[in-house]
Design an enzyme around this catalytic site. Structure first.
Site, PDB file in Angstrom:
ATOM      1  N   HIS A 134      42.001  33.239  -1.695  1.00  0.00           N
ATOM      2  CA  HIS A 134      41.968  33.128   0.027  1.00  0.00           C
ATOM      3  C   HIS A 134      43.098  34.260   0.329  1.00  0.00           C
ATOM      4  O   HIS A 134      42.966  35.194   1.299  1.00  0.00           O
ATOM      5  CB  HIS A 134      42.511  31.750   0.419  1.00  0.00           C
ATOM      6  N   ARG A 143      45.198  44.315   5.095  1.00  0.00           N
ATOM      7  CA  ARG A 143      45.965  45.479   4.371  1.00  0.00           C
ATOM      8  C   ARG A 143      45.198  46.190   3.225  1.00  0.00           C
ATOM      9  O   ARG A 143      45.517  45.527   2.021  1.00  0.00           O
ATOM     10  CB  ARG A 143      47.206  44.995   4.090  1.00  0.00           C
ATOM     11  N   GLU A 199      39.364  25.662   8.024  1.00  0.00           N
ATOM     12  CA  GLU A 199      40.002  25.889   6.548  1.00  0.00           C
ATOM     13  C   GLU A 199      39.961  24.760   5.756  1.00  0.00           C
ATOM     14  O   GLU A 199      40.285  23.577   5.891  1.00  0.00           O
ATOM     15  CB  GLU A 199      41.890  26.221   6.793  1.00  0.00           C
ATOM     16  N   GLU A 201      40.851  22.625   2.849  1.00  0.00           N
ATOM     17  CA  GLU A 201      41.975  21.989   2.087  1.00  0.00           C
ATOM     18  C   GLU A 201      42.079  20.727   1.575  1.00  0.00           C
ATOM     19  O   GLU A 201      41.219  19.945   2.083  1.00  0.00           O
ATOM     20  CB  GLU A 201      43.014  22.516   3.156  1.00  0.00           C
ATOM     21  N   ASP A 233      42.283  22.405   8.149  1.00  0.00           N
ATOM     22  CA  ASP A 233      43.301  22.965   9.028  1.00  0.00           C
ATOM     23  C   ASP A 233      42.704  23.892  10.186  1.00  0.00           C
ATOM     24  O   ASP A 233      42.281  25.123   9.804  1.00  0.00           O
ATOM     25  CB  ASP A 233      44.179  24.081   8.004  1.00  0.00           C
ATOM     26  N   GLN A 240      45.645  33.211  16.533  1.00  0.00           N
ATOM     27  CA  GLN A 240      46.488  33.537  15.174  1.00  0.00           C
ATOM     28  C   GLN A 240      47.149  34.857  15.320  1.00  0.00           C
ATOM     29  O   GLN A 240      48.092  35.458  14.934  1.00  0.00           O
ATOM     30  CB  GLN A 240      45.754  32.856  14.207  1.00  0.00           C
ATOM     31  N   TYR A 244      51.159  35.861  15.141  1.00  0.00           N
ATOM     32  CA  TYR A 244      51.673  35.101  13.947  1.00  0.00           C
ATOM     33  C   TYR A 244      52.784  36.013  13.622  1.00  0.00           C
ATOM     34  O   TYR A 244      53.767  35.459  12.581  1.00  0.00           O
ATOM     35  CB  TYR A 244      50.639  35.152  12.911  1.00  0.00           C
ATOM     36  N   LYS A 253      47.046  27.290  15.502  1.00  0.00           N
ATOM     37  CA  LYS A 253      46.811  26.147  14.398  1.00  0.00           C
ATOM     38  C   LYS A 253      47.159  24.687  14.849  1.00  0.00           C
ATOM     39  O   LYS A 253      46.585  23.687  14.582  1.00  0.00           O
ATOM     40  CB  LYS A 253      47.909  26.378  13.297  1.00  0.00           C
ATOM     41  N   THR A 349      44.146  27.020   2.532  1.00  0.00           N
ATOM     42  CA  THR A 349      42.565  27.081   2.046  1.00  0.00           C
ATOM     43  C   THR A 349      42.293  27.683   0.865  1.00  0.00           C
ATOM     44  O   THR A 349      42.957  28.175   0.186  1.00  0.00           O
ATOM     45  CB  THR A 349      42.054  28.423   3.062  1.00  0.00           C
TER      46      THR A 349
END
Ligand code: MN
Length: 415
Positions: A134, A143, A199, A201, A233, A240, A244, A253, A349
């Site tokens: 993840h 990135r 998400e 989880e 989640d 976000q 963030y 969230k 996640t």
């Protein structure tokens, strides 16, 4: 001893998540009965308050009023020895030829007649970010040249989230609104999130508190854990993305998270131990694993459009997590942060190595570039209004299946 008991006087369907070896804990209520502590076998809910009133739960070191609470916290606070004895007593009482069979009508309810409530009063909620797949997927999107942050393999990254907006499966919520800023816009916009995501989880519930200043080692982490549940989640990716930096998740969230109503104990999961992934970077001594094993728990996510069929969109496994729950807890407490009974620690996640194992829409539809096509022909890059997301978890080995039921909720239109 109860290890040999595999059959109950209650009929259990062959593919049930809830055989006699499971004995999960939850809180139920009906139109006639106020909240009560319960367990489940097959499709029957066992009212532990009623069982206690009949005198079957005496001698366990658990006060009778603990079974008449609206959360599991008081039961959890009785300690691991008491839970283990309660679990063994319940297995004996549900075994074939048990003396409680004659009381069936006063202690058993069909699951369809019971409303399952939020099982825990959660004091503190932390969300980790412990799946390498993840973190790599999200990192690649943000990135491409440097997907993994330099700290990632040295510590289990996490953030403190909001406990009071965690709700039980079946409780729907409205699509959040807020600020977001498309890449080509000069100024932020305001409105309903256009990038609603889930998400996949799992979370563990703390069973034993620590004092401020105390740390819990990797070796002793399991003494502090009561059990596990399924956790969604919910994430508004556009909110976000804009908010963030630099302090992390916030309004994208905290509008809702969903848990399964049943907490499955460490004891029930014991047969499903497996090795966690190898860690290829030397960690500091306090995070070193010795022989701590994780659990092999299969995870599934389904999207169900309004009046439509369930579409399985993800198949993953708890065992893929790079950081184990022992390491998460050791890291969380290494600075002296305290643990409280009922705290919830979510995994982050859980994505696996193949594209069908990605645990969020962000990854499955790769930031909207590969929309999913559902059985009804419609496409999804993110969730639409009135989509229900259903998460299921179960462990299976040598004919034994221990399941969690489901964490399910619908995304309602914005208020
Ligand atoms: Mn998360």
């Amino acid at each position: 001893m109860t290890a040999h008991i595999t059959k109950s006087w209650i009929q259990v369907p062959s593919n049930s998540d809830f055989p006699i070896q499971n004995i999960p804990f939850g809180i139920g209520q009906t139109a006639d009965i106020p909240p009560f502590v319960c367990t489940r076998i097959g499709n029957s809910v066992v009212d532990l308050h009623a069982l206690s009133e009949l005198g079957f739960l005496e001698g366990l070191g658990i006060d009778a009023d603990v079974f008449a609470q609206s959360t599991l916290n008081a039961l959890i606070a009785c300690g691991k020895k008491a839970h283990q004895q309660l679990r063994m007593r319940l297995i004996e009482l549900l075994a074939e030829d048990s003396a409680i069979a004659e009381h069936e009508s006063s202690i058993m309810l069909p699951i369809s007649h019971v409303q399952m409530l939020m099982p825990i009063q959660i004091g503190n909620y932390t969300d980790f970010y412990s799946s390498l797949e993840h973190a790599m997927n999200v990192g690649k999107m943000l990135r491409p040249d440097n997907p993994l942050m330099p700290n990632w393999k040295h510590l289990p990254v996490g953030y403190h989230g909001r406990a009071s907006s965690i709700v039980v499966s079946g409780q729907n919520f409205h699509r959040p609104k807020g600020q977001f800023k498309p890449d080509d816009a000069a100024m932020p916009l305001f409105g309903a999130s256009k990038q609603m995501d889930f998400e996949l989880e799992m979370g563990f519930v703390i069973g034993k508190e620590t004092a401020l200043g105390e740390s819990v080692s990797v070796e002793r982490a399991e003494e502090y854990i009561f059990g596990f549940l399924v956790f969604n989640d919910w994430s508004a990716r556009d909110l976000q993305k804009w908010e963030y930096v630099p302090l992390g998740p916030f309004l994208g969230k905290n509008f809702a998270s969903t848990v399964s109503p049943w907490v499955v104990t460490m004891e029930a999961l014991e047969p499903f131990r497996t090795n966690a992934p190898m860690q290829d970077v030397q960690v500091l001594p306090y995070l070193e694993r010795t022989n701590q094993k994780t659990f092999d728990i299969q995870l599934e996510v389904f999207i169900k459009p309004e009046n439509g069929a369930e579409n399985k969109v993800c198949t993953s496994n708890y065992k893929y997590l790079y950081w184990t729950f022992h390491q998460q807890l050791a890291h969380h407490t290494i600075n002296g942060c305290n643990l409280k009974v009922g705290d919830l620690y979510a995994s982050g996640t859980i994505s696996g190595p193949t594209p069908n194992a990605f645990g969020s829409m962000l990854e499955l539809a790769w930031r909207g570039t590969k929309p999913l096509t559902l059985a009804d022909g419609t496409q999804r890059s993110f969730l639409q209004d009135n989509d229900t997301v259903i998460m299921r978890a179960f462990a299976e080995k040598d004919g034994l299946r221990i399941g969690f039921g489901e964490a399910s909720a619908k995304v309602l239109p914005t208020l």
